[in-house]
Design a protein around this motif. Structure first.
Motif, PDB file in Angstrom:
ATOM      1  N   MET A   1      -1.357  12.766 -11.648  1.00  0.00           N
ATOM      2  CA  MET A   1      -1.725  11.394 -11.989  1.00  0.00           C
ATOM      3  C   MET A   1      -3.232  11.245 -11.778  1.00  0.00           C
ATOM      4  O   MET A   1      -3.740  11.502 -10.683  1.00  0.00           O
ATOM      5  N   ARG A   2      -3.934  10.838 -12.819  1.00  0.00           N
ATOM      6  CA  ARG A   2      -5.372  10.644 -12.717  1.00  0.00           C
ATOM      7  C   ARG A   2      -5.668   9.484 -11.778  1.00  0.00           C
ATOM      8  O   ARG A   2      -5.088   8.419 -11.887  1.00  0.00           O
ATOM      9  N   GLN A   3      -6.555   9.738 -10.833  1.00  0.00           N
ATOM     10  CA  GLN A   3      -6.837   8.717  -9.833  1.00  0.00           C
ATOM     11  C   GLN A   3      -8.055   7.888 -10.222  1.00  0.00           C
ATOM     12  O   GLN A   3      -8.947   8.352 -10.920  1.00  0.00           O
ATOM     13  N   ASN A   4      -8.037   6.645  -9.807  1.00  0.00           N
ATOM     14  CA  ASN A   4      -9.136   5.710 -10.015  1.00  0.00           C
ATOM     15  C   ASN A   4      -9.371   5.019  -8.680  1.00  0.00           C
ATOM     16  O   ASN A   4      -8.450   4.400  -8.138  1.00  0.00           O
ATOM     17  N   PRO A   5     -10.578   5.131  -8.113  1.00  0.00           N
ATOM     18  CA  PRO A   5     -10.823   4.551  -6.789  1.00  0.00           C
ATOM     19  C   PRO A   5     -10.445   3.084  -6.682  1.00  0.00           C
ATOM     20  O   PRO A   5     -10.023   2.623  -5.619  1.00  0.00           O
ATOM     21  N   SER A   6     -10.571   2.346  -7.782  1.00  0.00           N
ATOM     22  CA  SER A   6     -10.247   0.916  -7.750  1.00  0.00           C
ATOM     23  C   SER A   6      -8.761   0.668  -7.543  1.00  0.00           C
ATOM     24  O   SER A   6      -8.361  -0.395  -7.045  1.00  0.00           O
ATOM     25  N   PHE A   7      -7.939   1.629  -7.930  1.00  0.00           N
ATOM     26  CA  PHE A   7      -6.489   1.446  -7.887  1.00  0.00           C
ATOM     27  C   PHE A   7      -5.797   2.366  -6.881  1.00  0.00           C
ATOM     28  O   PHE A   7      -4.564   2.380  -6.799  1.00  0.00           O
ATOM     29  N   ALA A   8      -6.563   3.153  -6.140  1.00  0.00           N
ATOM     30  CA  ALA A   8      -5.964   4.145  -5.239  1.00  0.00           C
ATOM     31  C   ALA A   8      -5.189   3.474  -4.110  1.00  0.00           C
ATOM     32  O   ALA A   8      -5.614   2.454  -3.552  1.00  0.00           O
ATOM     33  N   MET A   9      -4.047   4.061  -3.763  1.00  0.00           N
ATOM     34  CA  MET A   9      -3.285   3.663  -2.586  1.00  0.00           C
ATOM     35  C   MET A   9      -3.410   4.784  -1.562  1.00  0.00           C
ATOM     36  O   MET A   9      -3.082   5.935  -1.853  1.00  0.00           O
ATOM     37  N   THR A  10      -3.850   4.438  -0.363  1.00  0.00           N
ATOM     38  CA  THR A  10      -4.044   5.458   0.665  1.00  0.00           C
ATOM     39  C   THR A  10      -3.407   5.108   2.001  1.00  0.00           C
ATOM     40  O   THR A  10      -3.264   5.975   2.862  1.00  0.00           O
ATOM     41  N   ASP A  11      -3.017   3.856   2.170  1.00  0.00           N
ATOM     42  CA  ASP A  11      -2.422   3.426   3.435  1.00  0.00           C
ATOM     43  C   ASP A  11      -1.014   4.009   3.570  1.00  0.00           C
ATOM     44  O   ASP A  11      -0.125   3.670   2.783  1.00  0.00           O
ATOM     45  N   PRO A  12      -0.779   4.898   4.559  1.00  0.00           N
ATOM     46  CA  PRO A  12       0.548   5.522   4.698  1.00  0.00           C
ATOM     47  C   PRO A  12       1.683   4.511   4.828  1.00  0.00           C
ATOM     48  O   PRO A  12       2.770   4.731   4.292  1.00  0.00           O
ATOM     49  N   ALA A  13       1.431   3.403   5.516  1.00  0.00           N
ATOM     50  CA  ALA A  13       2.479   2.395   5.669  1.00  0.00           C
ATOM     51  C   ALA A  13       2.857   1.787   4.327  1.00  0.00           C
ATOM     52  O   ALA A  13       4.042   1.525   4.051  1.00  0.00           O
ATOM     53  N   GLU A  14       1.864   1.551   3.463  1.00  0.00           N
ATOM     54  CA  GLU A  14       2.143   1.012   2.142  1.00  0.00           C
ATOM     55  C   GLU A  14       2.876   2.029   1.275  1.00  0.00           C
ATOM     56  O   GLU A  14       3.797   1.686   0.519  1.00  0.00           O
ATOM     57  N   LEU A  15       2.501   3.293   1.380  1.00  0.00           N
ATOM     58  CA  LEU A  15       3.193   4.331   0.615  1.00  0.00           C
ATOM     59  C   LEU A  15       4.653   4.416   1.052  1.00  0.00           C
ATOM     60  O   LEU A  15       5.554   4.530   0.215  1.00  0.00           O
ATOM     61  N   ARG A  16       4.888   4.378   2.343  1.00  0.00           N
ATOM     62  CA  ARG A  16       6.269   4.420   2.846  1.00  0.00           C
ATOM     63  C   ARG A  16       7.057   3.202   2.357  1.00  0.00           C
ATOM     64  O   ARG A  16       8.239   3.316   2.025  1.00  0.00           O
TER      65      ARG A  16
END
Length: 213
Positions: A1-16
């Motif tokens: 998946m092509r990443q875009n800094p404006s839309f990146a998700m990095t918070d582990p709690a949010e990913l979970r």
């Protein structure tokens, strides 16, 4: 998946949170005769606090995917939906699609029979416990012979990702006032009303508003 800094998700709690709320996943691997995709429920491993997930495939999907030997990509699709350019007001614009997606990549380990059975039990309980009269895996008329036959037809796995890709494209690149208008449309009753997507957008929108205040 092509990443875009404006839309990146990095918070582990949010990913979970996304993985937990959207367990119907797509499993993709490069098989001997080309790419193959399967669709199964995949859960967070309840013995871990990271992005390790557990699941199962039905036989012979384990052989098709080379389960335990080859890298898998597991894709979780969160809320998504159409965004009309008419919601942007009187500015040049085109339609788009807002979405939330999490990709976990790695080589899974095969679960023992006992571990697989535990995961199968938990999967049933996770969804049946929402019912007024839950039917657990061991609830009659299911008996031990039936459950064991069911388990033998599956192969359980645990995957601790070596690569994580996540994207939350929720109009973060639009003015706050425009996002407010989009939310009105999504929370309304029109052809593209989408309460689930609206809730996800509002969650991100409020965080953004706080940061800019």
């Amino acid at each position: 998946m092509r990443q875009n800094p404006s839309f990146a998700m990095t918070d582990p709690a949010e990913l979970r949170r996304v993985v937990e709320r959207h367990p119907w996943a797509t499993i993709v691997s490069a098989a001997d005769d080309g790419l193959v995709a399967s669709h199964y429920v995949v859960l967070l491993d309840d013995t871990r606090d990271d992005l390790t997930v557990v699941g199962h495939v039905g036989r012979p999907d384990d052989l098709i995917h080379g389960l335990g030997d080859r890298e898998l990509l597991i894709s979780f699709q969160g809320p998504h939906g159409y965004i009309s350019p008419g919601w942007y007001g009187d500015v040049a614009s085109v339609p788009t699609w807002n979405f939330v997606s999490v990709h976990l990549t790695g080589v899974p380990e095969i679960l023992s029979d006992a571990e697989n059975l535990r995961v199968l039990e938990r999967m049933v309980d996770v969804f049946e416990n929402r019912m007024p009269n839950p039917r657990g895996m061991w609830t009659l008329p299911n008996d031990e012979a039936f459950v064991q036959r069911l388990a033998v037809g599956t192969v359980g796995f645990r995957l601790t990702p070596t690569k994580v890709g996540a994207k939350r494209k929720l109009s973060q690149n639009k003015p706050l006032e425009t996002v407010d208008e989009i939310l009105v449309a999504l929370e309304g009753s029109g052809a593209y009303a989408n309460a689930e997507l609206a809730a996800e957008m509002r969650r991100a929108h409020e965080v953004r508003r706080e940061r800019q205040s």
